[in-house]
Design a protein around this motif. Sequence first.
Motif, short mmCIF file in Angstrom:
data_model
loop_
_atom_site.label_atom_id
_atom_site.label_comp_id
_atom_site.label_asym_id
_atom_site.label_seq_id
_atom_site.Cartn_x
_atom_site.Cartn_y
_atom_site.Cartn_z
N ALA A 116 1.85 15.98 0.75
CA ALA A 116 2.58 15.27 1.04
C ALA A 116 2.97 14.28 0.09
O ALA A 116 1.89 13.71 -0.21
N PRO A 117 4.07 13.65 0.04
CA PRO A 117 4.66 12.68 -1.18
C PRO A 117 3.94 11.14 -0.41
O PRO A 117 4.25 11.27 0.49
N SER A 118 3.92 10.25 -1.02
CA SER A 118 3.58 8.90 -0.26
C SER A 118 4.52 8.65 -1.69
O SER A 118 4.79 8.28 -2.25
N LEU A 119 4.78 6.75 -0.16
CA LEU A 119 5.52 6.08 -1.02
C LEU A 119 4.92 4.61 -0.85
O LEU A 119 4.37 3.96 0.09
N GLN A 120 5.06 4.03 -2.58
CA GLN A 120 4.41 2.14 -2.37
C GLN A 120 5.84 1.56 -2.37
O GLN A 120 6.36 1.75 -3.59
N GLU A 121 6.11 0.80 -1.36
CA GLU A 121 7.62 0.44 -1.49
C GLU A 121 7.58 -0.81 -1.76
O GLU A 121 9.01 -1.05 -2.58
N TYR A 128 0.78 -1.08 -0.12
CA TYR A 128 -0.08 0.45 0.16
C TYR A 128 0.57 1.44 0.23
O TYR A 128 1.90 1.30 0.46
N LEU A 129 0.67 2.13 -0.04
CA LEU A 129 1.19 3.74 0.34
C LEU A 129 1.12 4.18 1.08
O LEU A 129 -0.07 3.84 2.22
N ARG A 130 2.43 4.73 1.25
CA ARG A 130 2.33 5.37 2.80
C ARG A 130 3.05 6.69 2.91
O ARG A 130 3.68 6.72 2.12
N SER A 131 1.98 7.57 3.49
CA SER A 131 2.07 8.92 3.47
C SER A 131 3.36 9.62 3.79
O SER A 131 3.47 8.76 5.07
N LEU A 132 4.22 10.39 3.79
CA LEU A 132 5.15 10.65 4.41
C LEU A 132 4.98 11.78 5.32
O LEU A 132 5.91 13.02 4.55
N GLU A 133 4.18 11.75 6.15
CA GLU A 133 3.95 13.25 6.67
C GLU A 133 4.95 14.23 7.78
O GLU A 133 5.17 15.16 7.80
N THR A 134 5.38 13.09 8.53
CA THR A 134 6.62 13.72 9.15
C THR A 134 8.11 13.53 8.63
O THR A 134 8.79 12.48 7.71
N GLY A 135 9.01 14.10 9.15
CA GLY A 135 9.96 13.91 8.94
C GLY A 135 11.21 13.25 8.74
O GLY A 135 11.87 13.40 8.38
#
Length: 271
Positions: free
Chosen positions: A164-169, A24-31
Motif C-alpha cells: 500500500a502506498p504512503s503519503l507524506q503530506e 510523518y508518513l500516512r499509509s493509504l490502506e483504505t479506499g
Amino acid sequence: MRRWVALSFALLTVATSALSQDAYLRSLETGVDARAWEAVGRLDIAGAGFCTGALIAPRLVLTAAHCLFDRKTKQRIDHKSVKFRAGWRNGRAGAYRNIRRAVVHPDYVYDGAVSPQRVRYDLALLELDRAIQNTTIVPFDTAPRPRRGDELGVVSYAKDRAEAPSLQETCSVLARQEGVLVTTCSVDFGSSGAPIFTFSNGVPQIVSVVSAKAQVEGNEVSLGTALGTPLALLQAELVAGKGVYQAPGIKRKTISASDRRRTTGAKFIKP
C-alpha cells in the motif's frame, strides 16, 4: 519476499541552517484514504523488484529512468517485462496495464555512479498498452518546479510499504541545483520514480519524481528530477514514434545521402 529497485545514494552539500521536522508518513490502506491518489501505482519490474509511477495522461506513466535498467548489467531492460498497477493496495489494483513503449531522457547514463548529471536526467515516460479510463483513476497535472521553501508532498511505495502506498503530506524544498530538486521528503528503496507534488489551490500537481536519496548535515533528504523541458522532450519522442525496445548491442545503421538516393529511405537494423 519481493525485492525493490534500489535508490542511489549520494552525499550532497546544501547551504541550509537546519532541517525542519516534517510530517510523518500516512499509509493509504483504505479506499477512503487512497481515493485522491489512485493514479499513483506500483511498477513491477520483471518480477524481481518495483518502483513507483504516476499517471499524467490516460496512457502515460511518469517515473525514474533508472527503473528501466538492470543494476548488475547496467543495460536497459525490456519494458514489456514491466507492469503498472494503478492504485495497488493490499493485493488489488484499480487497473492493470502492460507497457507498450518507453522512453528515457537521451542524456541519461546508467553507470552506477551518482552525480547531479545522472539525477538531472533521471526521467522516463511509459506508454501503456491501453488507456486507463476510470472515473476513480484521474491522471495528475504537472506544474513548474517549486521554489526553495515551498511545501511539497510525496506518495510512494517502498520496502516496508510495498502493499500500500504512503503519503507524506508536508515536506519542503531545500534547494534547486542544476536541474536537481533537493527536498526533505522521506523516501526509501522502492520509492524511485515516486511523484513529488505541490498543492496549489488544494489540487496536487506533480513537480518532480524521486531519483535518489542523499545526506545533508547528517540527515537524509531526497533528490528529485526537475520536469519542464526534460518531460517535454520525452513527450516529443513518443509522438515521434520512439520508445520501441532494442536489445543491447543492436545498432542502427546510419544512411548517407547517397544511400538515400538508392533506397526507399527505410532505416535498417544492424545486429
